[in-house]
Design a protein around this motif. Structure first.
Motif, mmCIF file in Angstrom:
data_model
loop_
_atom_site.group_PDB
_atom_site.id
_atom_site.type_symbol
_atom_site.label_atom_id
_atom_site.label_comp_id
_atom_site.label_asym_id
_atom_site.label_seq_id
_atom_site.Cartn_x
_atom_site.Cartn_y
_atom_site.Cartn_z
ATOM 1 N N LEU A 51 0.810 -1.218 0.000
ATOM 2 C CA LEU A 51 0.000 0.000 0.000
ATOM 3 C C LEU A 51 0.844 1.269 0.000
ATOM 4 C CD1 LEU A 51 -2.857 -0.958 2.463
ATOM 5 C CD2 LEU A 51 -2.906 -0.906 -0.025
ATOM 6 N N ARG A 52 2.150 1.143 0.077
ATOM 7 C CA ARG A 52 3.024 2.316 0.065
ATOM 8 C C ARG A 52 3.270 2.846 -1.343
ATOM 9 N NH1 ARG A 52 7.343 -0.259 4.248
ATOM 10 N NH2 ARG A 52 5.819 -0.656 5.899
ATOM 11 N N THR A 53 2.948 2.058 -2.358
ATOM 12 C CA THR A 53 3.123 2.512 -3.736
ATOM 13 C C THR A 53 1.844 3.207 -4.198
ATOM 14 O OG1 THR A 53 2.275 0.453 -4.694
ATOM 15 C CG2 THR A 53 4.644 0.554 -4.212
ATOM 16 N N ASP A 54 1.977 4.093 -5.166
ATOM 17 C CA ASP A 54 0.798 4.779 -5.705
ATOM 18 C C ASP A 54 -0.184 3.792 -6.315
ATOM 19 O OD1 ASP A 54 1.706 7.272 -4.948
ATOM 20 O OD2 ASP A 54 2.626 7.703 -6.889
ATOM 21 N N ARG A 55 0.345 2.800 -7.018
ATOM 22 C CA ARG A 55 -0.522 1.802 -7.661
ATOM 23 C C ARG A 55 -1.292 0.981 -6.634
ATOM 24 N NH1 ARG A 55 1.555 -2.797 -11.917
ATOM 25 N NH2 ARG A 55 -0.512 -3.495 -12.532
ATOM 26 N N GLY A 56 -0.599 0.544 -5.591
ATOM 27 C CA GLY A 56 -1.256 -0.233 -4.551
ATOM 28 C C GLY A 56 -2.323 0.561 -3.820
ATOM 29 N N LEU A 57 -2.040 1.821 -3.553
ATOM 30 C CA LEU A 57 -3.001 2.670 -2.860
ATOM 31 C C LEU A 57 -4.214 2.961 -3.731
ATOM 32 C CD1 LEU A 57 -3.551 4.146 -0.247
ATOM 33 C CD2 LEU A 57 -2.322 6.101 -1.165
ATOM 34 N N LYS A 58 -3.994 3.180 -5.038
ATOM 35 C CA LYS A 58 -5.128 3.404 -5.942
ATOM 36 C C LYS A 58 -6.010 2.163 -6.036
ATOM 37 C CE LYS A 58 -3.144 7.044 -8.729
ATOM 38 N NZ LYS A 58 -2.651 7.477 -10.022
ATOM 39 N N ASN A 59 -5.393 0.982 -6.118
ATOM 40 C CA ASN A 59 -6.181 -0.256 -6.155
ATOM 41 C C ASN A 59 -6.993 -0.425 -4.877
ATOM 42 O OD1 ASN A 59 -5.279 -0.975 -8.689
ATOM 43 N ND2 ASN A 59 -3.619 -2.255 -7.917
ATOM 44 N N PHE A 60 -6.375 -0.147 -3.738
ATOM 45 C CA PHE A 60 -7.080 -0.251 -2.461
ATOM 46 C C PHE A 60 -8.255 0.726 -2.409
ATOM 47 C CE2 PHE A 60 -7.828 0.918 1.946
ATOM 48 C CZ PHE A 60 -7.940 -0.325 2.546
ATOM 49 N N ASN A 61 -8.026 1.965 -2.814
ATOM 50 C CA ASN A 61 -9.090 2.970 -2.780
ATOM 51 C C ASN A 61 -10.215 2.628 -3.755
ATOM 52 O OD1 ASN A 61 -8.247 4.686 -0.741
ATOM 53 N ND2 ASN A 61 -6.910 5.829 -2.108
ATOM 54 N N ASN A 62 -9.892 2.057 -4.910
ATOM 55 C CA ASN A 62 -10.940 1.659 -5.850
ATOM 56 C C ASN A 62 -11.807 0.541 -5.283
ATOM 57 O OD1 ASN A 62 -10.214 3.527 -7.773
ATOM 58 N ND2 ASN A 62 -8.899 2.122 -8.886
ATOM 59 N N THR A 63 -11.198 -0.341 -4.493
ATOM 60 C CA THR A 63 -11.937 -1.461 -3.924
ATOM 61 C C THR A 63 -12.679 -1.076 -2.655
ATOM 62 O OG1 THR A 63 -10.266 -2.961 -4.807
ATOM 63 C CG2 THR A 63 -11.723 -3.839 -3.117
ATOM 64 N N TYR A 64 -12.001 -0.402 -1.739
ATOM 65 C CA TYR A 64 -12.577 -0.154 -0.421
ATOM 66 C C TYR A 64 -12.853 1.307 -0.117
ATOM 67 C CZ TYR A 64 -10.862 -4.866 0.341
ATOM 68 O OH TYR A 64 -10.617 -6.190 0.241
ATOM 69 N N GLY A 65 -12.432 2.205 -0.965
ATOM 70 C CA GLY A 65 -12.531 3.637 -0.684
ATOM 71 C C GLY A 65 -13.957 4.163 -0.664
#
Length: 67
Positions: A51-65
């Protein structure tokens, strides 16, 4: 000031026009509001390196944001 505003927000240089626009950008993004969601994401980033990478954070936010 890299993480105060979203990374896709316009870069504000020292021109007079951009300095005049900066309060509107600040009001639109509301970076002064650090809520429980932001605190939770920060703790998750400490625990989960993905989740420290921009890609990982964007994927997380798209799923759970927030929708």
């Amino acid at each position: 000031m890299q993480y105060v505003l979203p990374t896709d927000s316009p870069h504000l240089s020292k021109s007079a026009l951009r300095l005049a626009i900066s309060p509107m950008l600040w009001a639109q993004c509301k970076p002064d509001r650090f809520d429980s969601w932001s605190a939770g994401i920060t703790f998750l980033q400490l625990c989960i390196p993905y989740l420290r990478t921009d890609r990982g954070l964007k994927n997380f936010n798209n799923t759970y944001g927030p929708k």
